[in-house]
Design a protein around this motif. Structure first.
Motif, PDB file in Angstrom:
ATOM      1  N   GLN A   1      34.835  42.197  43.087  1.00  0.00           N
ATOM      2  CA  GLN A   1      34.009  41.673  41.849  1.00  0.00           C
ATOM      3  C   GLN A   1      34.009  42.920  41.116  1.00  0.00           C
ATOM      4  O   GLN A   1      33.312  44.030  41.571  1.00  0.00           O
TER       5      GLN A   1
ATOM      6  N   VAL B   1      22.546  47.094  41.617  1.00  0.00           N
ATOM      7  CA  VAL B   1      23.185  46.686  42.848  1.00  0.00           C
ATOM      8  C   VAL B   1      22.119  46.800  44.194  1.00  0.00           C
ATOM      9  O   VAL B   1      21.506  47.717  44.490  1.00  0.00           O
TER      10      VAL B   1
ATOM     11  N   ILE C   1      31.763  45.442  38.472  1.00  0.00           N
ATOM     12  CA  ILE C   1      30.453  45.676  38.249  1.00  0.00           C
ATOM     13  C   ILE C   1      30.601  46.732  37.212  1.00  0.00           C
ATOM     14  O   ILE C   1      31.235  47.616  36.991  1.00  0.00           O
TER      15      ILE C   1
ATOM     16  N   GLU D   1      29.866  33.108  47.487  1.00  0.00           N
ATOM     17  CA  GLU D   1      29.677  34.322  46.466  1.00  0.00           C
ATOM     18  C   GLU D   1      29.232  35.671  46.916  1.00  0.00           C
ATOM     19  O   GLU D   1      28.038  35.809  46.558  1.00  0.00           O
TER      20      GLU D   1
ATOM     21  N   VAL E   1      29.225  38.669  46.373  1.00  0.00           N
ATOM     22  CA  VAL E   1      28.952  39.696  45.470  1.00  0.00           C
ATOM     23  C   VAL E   1      28.429  38.837  44.293  1.00  0.00           C
ATOM     24  O   VAL E   1      29.158  38.329  43.534  1.00  0.00           O
ATOM     25  N   ARG E   2      27.162  38.557  44.276  1.00  0.00           N
ATOM     26  CA  ARG E   2      26.341  37.497  43.258  1.00  0.00           C
ATOM     27  C   ARG E   2      25.537  38.256  42.266  1.00  0.00           C
ATOM     28  O   ARG E   2      24.653  38.832  42.589  1.00  0.00           O
ATOM     29  N   TRP E   3      25.712  37.814  40.873  1.00  0.00           N
ATOM     30  CA  TRP E   3      24.732  38.352  39.834  1.00  0.00           C
ATOM     31  C   TRP E   3      23.457  37.474  39.771  1.00  0.00           C
ATOM     32  O   TRP E   3      23.907  36.159  39.737  1.00  0.00           O
ATOM     33  N   THR E   4      22.334  37.842  40.156  1.00  0.00           N
ATOM     34  CA  THR E   4      21.297  36.914  40.507  1.00  0.00           C
ATOM     35  C   THR E   4      20.020  37.440  39.335  1.00  0.00           C
ATOM     36  O   THR E   4      19.449  38.608  39.607  1.00  0.00           O
TER      37      THR E   4
ATOM     38  N   ASP F   1      24.685  48.694  35.836  1.00  0.00           N
ATOM     39  CA  ASP F   1      24.232  47.408  36.567  1.00  0.00           C
ATOM     40  C   ASP F   1      23.375  47.694  37.891  1.00  0.00           C
ATOM     41  O   ASP F   1      23.891  48.666  38.620  1.00  0.00           O
TER      42      ASP F   1
ATOM     43  N   TRP G   1      23.238  42.599  41.091  1.00  0.00           N
ATOM     44  CA  TRP G   1      24.095  42.138  42.187  1.00  0.00           C
ATOM     45  C   TRP G   1      23.442  42.165  43.506  1.00  0.00           C
ATOM     46  O   TRP G   1      22.925  43.139  43.821  1.00  0.00           O
TER      47      TRP G   1
ATOM     48  N   GLU H   1      17.834  41.225  36.392  1.00  0.00           N
ATOM     49  CA  GLU H   1      18.977  40.884  37.146  1.00  0.00           C
ATOM     50  C   GLU H   1      19.561  41.680  37.748  1.00  0.00           C
ATOM     51  O   GLU H   1      19.818  42.871  37.376  1.00  0.00           O
TER      52      GLU H   1
ATOM     53  N   VAL I   1      25.079  41.947  47.221  1.00  0.00           N
ATOM     54  CA  VAL I   1      25.943  42.148  48.153  1.00  0.00           C
ATOM     55  C   VAL I   1      25.521  41.619  49.533  1.00  0.00           C
ATOM     56  O   VAL I   1      24.901  42.367  50.284  1.00  0.00           O
TER      57      VAL I   1
END
Ligand code: HEM
Length: 432
Positions: A327, A335, A329, A33, A35-38, A333, A47, A45, A49
């Protein structure tokens, strides 16, 4: 490995095991993953990278703003925002927070140009003998003891005194700075209590110092003029820098250059002590052949790549919908570029998990990339190289005095560093 042996568990993001060694988790993210949304420990929350090519592109992407006003909080971010605990610096609207790492062009271009005029590689080079003197004085304090905590006794005080000297903070005031900085590092930059008080005291002090230096500034710069005077002079030649901006600039130099350097010395020494073959190579190169510094120079860059002080770059926010590594975005959001993961990406570095002090092809992202590339890199290199070379030559049998498994790492989001680094060595005899 036997086929019925279970795969080793990968530490969960932000767990205690992860803080100790995040690299297996980052390898897993890069592969699965990238590029993960965390959800971060603060509840916000963002992203993450993790691949080198995505990370490098993101750091130079002008659609990713540094201005926290571009953040559009998600619904699940609300509790953290309500408590003022997102970890996003802009939520504290203190004047000192409007600095290079929270602004975009054209303001960023103007302020960076001004400080670059005052903070030149030449000014840093002129400072080399002072850094050597400070390094020796700190080692003198514990050299006869045969043991030390290298974070508390060495890595922590060196950069604070060095930056104070460079800025032009009088020696008699530097211990106050040391206390304020200590408060900030211990409490991880949270908005309340001691940290807020320390920031306030620092701001009041800096404003007064700038005011005083402006009143006393000679018409022509003297050789070795301090950085605050240089900042005032730069602002007096056509381009405007308010006293608030100058104070915020002094603050960011101090803040960006302090904990990073503590961790560069801490993580770097730890890596050398746990890789004896590499450490012996470096030690030999420094003491034989009249002291060749080539390996020290490539080695410091490798230590930054291998286990650098800045684990994640600072916050960025999408100003429009965009794509990173395939991904999507959304605008607003957050990053976060994971420098530590990018710098171990096998798609960019040969044997990335191996520490090789002579690595040549080493365009690591430890100092960032693009317009926010570390302004203090020449000073960091000077301090890092001086600290490591002096430790290894003055205390040649330096060794860890703790099991690596017992060492504790600070759990902060952006920085990676040890809480303590106990070492032992043959005491230096006085007069040596
Ligand atoms: C010791 C090791 C150091 C490391 C690993 C380091 C790393 C970094 C990184 C990764 C960035 C970019 C952050 C981003 O884009 O989100 C940065 C920016 C910056 N660093 Fe360093 N830094 C170090 C030391 C210093 C020192 C000693 C100073 C100054 C005294 C300093 C001053 C700055 C400033 C002012 C910026 C912001 C530049 C801008 O936004 O234009 N750093 N640093």
């Amino acid at each position: 490995m036997l086929h019925d042996e279970p795969e080793p568990a990968i530490p969960e993001l932000f767990s205690w095991e992860f803080a100790t060694d995040p690299y297996a988790t980052y390898a897993h993210l890069r592969d699965n993953e990238p590029v993960r949304w965390t959800r971060l420990p603060s509840g916000v929350e963002a992203w993450l990278v993790t691949r080198y090519s995505d990370a490098r592109n993101a750091l130079a992407d002008s659609r990713l703003s540094k201005n926290p006003d571009h953040h559009v909080p998600g619904e699940s971010d609300e509790p953290a925002h309500a408590k003022g605990k997102t970890g996003i610096p802009g939520e504290r609207k203190a004047e000192l927070m409007t600095h290079l790492l929270n602004i975009d062009p054209p303001d960023h271009t103007r302020l960076r140009r001004l400080v670059s005029k005052a903070f030149t590689p030449r000014r840093v080079a002129e400072f080399a003998s002072r850094v050597q003197e400070l390094t020796d004085q700190l080692i003198d304090r514990f050299a006869a003891e045969g043991e030390a905590d290298l974070i508390h006794d060495f890595a922590f005080p060196l950069p604070i005194y060095a930056i104070c000297d460079l800025l032009g903070v009088p020696r008699e005031d530097q211990d106050d700075f040391r206390d304020w900085a200590g408060m900030m590092i211990r409490h991880g930059g949270g908005p309340r209590g001691g940290v807020a008080r320390s920031v306030k005291k620092m701001r009041g002090y800096l404003l007064e110092l700038i005011h005083r230096k402006r009143a006393e500034l000679p018409a022509d710069p003297a050789p070795g003029e301090d950085l605050i005077s240089g900042l005032i002079r730069a602002s007096d030649h056509g381009e405007h820098l308010t006293e608030n901006e100058a104070a915020a600039m002094a603050f960011i130099l101090l803040f960006a250059g302090f904990e990073t350097t503590v961790n560069l010395i801490g993580n770097g020494t730890y890596a050398l002590l746990t890789h004896p073959e590499q450490r012996e190579r470096l030690q030999r190169s420094l003491t034989e052949d009249g002291g060749d510094r080539t390996l020290l120079e490539t080695g410091l860059e490798e230590l930054l790549r291998y286990d650098g002080p800045v684990e994640l770059a600072t916050w960025r926010f999408a100003t429009e919908p965009l794509t990173i590594g395939g991904q999507d975005i959304a605008a607003g959001d957050p990053v976060l570029v994971v420098l530590a993961a990018a710098d171990r990406d096998p798609a960019r570095f040969t044997d990335p998990d191996t520490l090789d002090l002579s690595r040549r092809d080493n365009q690591h992202l430890g100092y960032g990339h693009g317009i926010h590339y570390c302004l203090g890199a020449p000073l960091a290199r000077l301090e890092g190289q001086t600290a490591l070379a002096t430790l290894l030559t003055r205390l040649p049998d330096l060794r860890l005095a703790a099991d690596p498994a017992d060492l504790r790492w600070r759990g902060g989001l952006i920085m990676r560093g040890l809480r303590t680094l106990p070492v032992e060595f043959t005491p230096e005899r006085s007069g040596t």
